[in-house]
Design an enzyme around this catalytic site. Structure first.
Site, mmCIF file in Angstrom:
data_model
loop_
_atom_site.group_PDB
_atom_site.id
_atom_site.type_symbol
_atom_site.label_atom_id
_atom_site.label_comp_id
_atom_site.label_asym_id
_atom_site.label_seq_id
_atom_site.Cartn_x
_atom_site.Cartn_y
_atom_site.Cartn_z
ATOM 1 N N HIS A 56 3.034 -4.814 4.006
ATOM 2 C CA HIS A 56 2.945 -5.428 5.536
ATOM 3 C C HIS A 56 2.618 -6.887 5.222
ATOM 4 C CE1 HIS A 56 3.206 -1.562 7.632
ATOM 5 N NE2 HIS A 56 2.453 -1.245 6.558
ATOM 6 N N HIS B 80 5.222 0.227 -0.116
ATOM 7 C CA HIS B 80 5.916 -0.838 0.937
ATOM 8 C C HIS B 80 4.392 -1.374 1.259
ATOM 9 C CE1 HIS B 80 3.768 2.275 3.576
ATOM 10 N NE2 HIS B 80 3.686 1.491 4.485
ATOM 11 N N CYS C 200 5.437 6.745 4.713
ATOM 12 C CA CYS C 200 4.316 5.818 4.220
ATOM 13 C C CYS C 200 4.008 6.663 2.689
ATOM 14 C CB CYS C 200 3.099 6.028 5.068
ATOM 15 S SG CYS C 200 3.141 5.107 6.672
ATOM 16 N N ASP D 214 -4.305 -10.824 -0.958
ATOM 17 C CA ASP D 214 -3.184 -11.580 -0.952
ATOM 18 C C ASP D 214 -2.244 -11.117 -2.053
ATOM 19 O OD1 ASP D 214 -1.100 -13.320 -0.196
ATOM 20 O OD2 ASP D 214 -1.765 -15.038 -1.264
ATOM 21 N N HIS D 215 -1.400 -10.667 -1.597
ATOM 22 C CA HIS D 215 -0.121 -9.985 -2.446
ATOM 23 C C HIS D 215 -0.387 -9.068 -3.268
ATOM 24 C CE1 HIS D 215 1.990 -13.698 -1.412
ATOM 25 N NE2 HIS D 215 3.203 -13.208 -1.739
ATOM 26 N N GLU E 138 -0.627 -4.651 11.773
ATOM 27 C CA GLU E 138 0.284 -4.430 10.851
ATOM 28 C C GLU E 138 1.403 -4.477 11.736
ATOM 29 O OE1 GLU E 138 -0.791 -0.404 8.360
ATOM 30 O OE2 GLU E 138 1.125 -0.263 9.360
ATOM 31 N N HIS F 120 0.729 -1.104 -0.145
ATOM 32 C CA HIS F 120 0.229 0.061 -0.147
ATOM 33 C C HIS F 120 0.567 1.231 0.064
ATOM 34 C CE1 HIS F 120 -0.441 0.626 4.594
ATOM 35 N NE2 HIS F 120 0.747 0.326 4.388
#
Lengths: 138, 138, 138, 138, 138, 138
Positions: A43, A41, A35, A81-82, A128, A16
């Site tokens: 998590h 980046h 961020c 996911d991913h 996170e 995100h």
């Protein structure tokens, strides 16, 4: 009859970025810090979904766990996911920033329609890293 | 004299993508699966750095922990926290894919020059999520 | 070229019992304590499988993770998840007691034939609860 | 005066099986999946017991912790550690299935009579593996 | 015959202080930082004791776990639980500073005499908080 | 508008002792057990601070996390990290015993004045070791 809450936890990595193109670079840096880094980046998100229902006297269960797992796979793992979370419909076009708070709400809204009528969603927690999490209760 | 190993663990989120532009989209998908998704996903990386040395008789320590923490801050956290790992010198220009294996090696190579002479690096472990980690021992 | 170790962790519940029918009840109780209770108790086993190989220069990986996951699914999860471990071929007919030590060895022997030739198995760790684990290195 | 909640966590392994003899094998398989496997599987149960009370001004405590630990030892660990849960009075004769939901309720009912009058039980959480837990609040 | 390693983990809180009266206050502050604060701080120490032995063919065990637990209770928990570590014989009179490195060594020396002859101690790990641990291997 | 809770977790070691000089040694031993040992023992305290607020539509955040971190650093970490808790103003002169219950309340009282007006403190949890924690909700 007895009511119980059951919580299922799942984990997936995703990416995100916090950024508002209507703001200057400086404003983004002040508000979002690292961020806002390009392109993204991410998590290892840990999601905890808590449902509540009467415990079925025959099965001893508040909810059919395999049905819950299927719902989580379809509504959360398959799309997230991913993934790059900013591209999800809830966040695309800078409609909203994919923070833990907003992600918890997005997951809530995705799960409610698919739960059995006798079962109420009570909390979605989004973790996170080790030291930060958000709770949304509708 | 007694030798001991001391391990320090740190955590940071970062982004990465597995992709080789010399390969077709299909080839990337076959080899890297969802890790090839654009623009990036990421993880809450947990790094464990293990050093070994004689235990100083006066201080009872194998290494000055505040010096080690400063080294980790300079060489790992500063460049990698909330970063897109593919942009690091070790990986830029598709020089290498930022897998956990390669990240462990990159961290090893960054730390060795800064350690005290009496202290040897023994292992760098990179954890990605709860269920996967890589170890590099030089 | 660089060598690295990669560890994958999986979890499953199973049942087992420590008992030798050639021994008296008293002898079983002395040797095995509550682990001899009928018909069985169980654990949430956490298995850590460590492999070592050269890191592929193109993919940055020591092993194809999806292939490793498929091997673990076939050789460990399929036969052991929610199973009574005493019924596995390695333990059936009281051939051996399904302790953490023996389970680690059984998992080792199941995995070796299915690993790629370039990849060596280095350690199987079996965790039982939070405070006990066994390592087998072949 | 200040009220506080105090939570104590304990862990023990045990066995259980989900099965109703009034149902066909097929029905048991459909409803309970692998949890119906003979003779049993099990878990490393983690129990979290939360009590609430006024904080004693002299001791700074909401409850005498050694008394709580003794209660947990007598009512939970003694009968449940390494036990086959289906044999407990709450579950024997297929009176109820020993699910996490029902186990949380059984533990609640066992603890209430032994707590000091000034102290109220607020929640019993039963964890089974890393990713599933049930809460019962009376 | 098969050799295996078995690790047992225990936890206890204790207090300690890093201080050498032969040094000035300033020197203590430079070398030990906040660890020199009076009268003491402390940790929830997690100790991991790893032993190695042939696996007994009849019991499937590398060591009698109840005997190991008794040894750990006598040699570690009894003297160290809720203790001020500087008062232990290994550290008293500023003989040595009770760092994690020195504590691992002290535990090693306490355990070796009590282990069965067929069983060798392989590693003592002392964890202090989430992010720091020392290993001693004799 | 949506309300969310956000929790931040921090960890620090500290020392404490349970003791009332108005009581005899025997009385202290009966009430406080090993926690009365001189001069002190300690813990790796884990603090979880939960705040609740409307989620800002522009930032997607319930609270500015860097401001919260600064507050925690000033009000908790600066005075409590590696400190002897009995010396804090809340506990000095045996005004109160630094139990987990009382520490949770002290942290609550320290944080409330520094939080933004739109943000309410909902819970302070203090963890001491793996198996014990206290919650204070004001």
């Amino acid at each position: 009859m007895a009511r119980a809450q059951l919580t299922r936890s799942i984990e997936f990595p995703a990416g995100h970025r916090y950024y508002r193109s209507e703001w200057s670079e400086q404003e983004n840096a002040v508000r979002f810090g690292k961020c806002a880094n390009e392109p993204a980046h991410g998590h290892d998100y840990r999601i905890e979904v808590t449902v509540e229902a009467e415990v079925d006297e025959q099965t001893g269960m508040a909810i059919d766990l395999s049905a819950l797992d299927e719902l989580l796979a379809q509504e959360i793992l398959r799309p997230m996911d991913h993934a790059f979370l900013n591209d999800l419909p809830e966040f695309a076009g800078e409609r909203a920033i994919p923070t833990t708070e907003n992600l918890a709400r997005a997951i809530w809204d995705r799960l409610v329609p698919g739960l059995p009528a006798a079962c109420s969603l009570r909390r979605v927690r989004v973790r996170e890293g080790r030291d930060l999490w958000s709770d949304y209760r509708g």
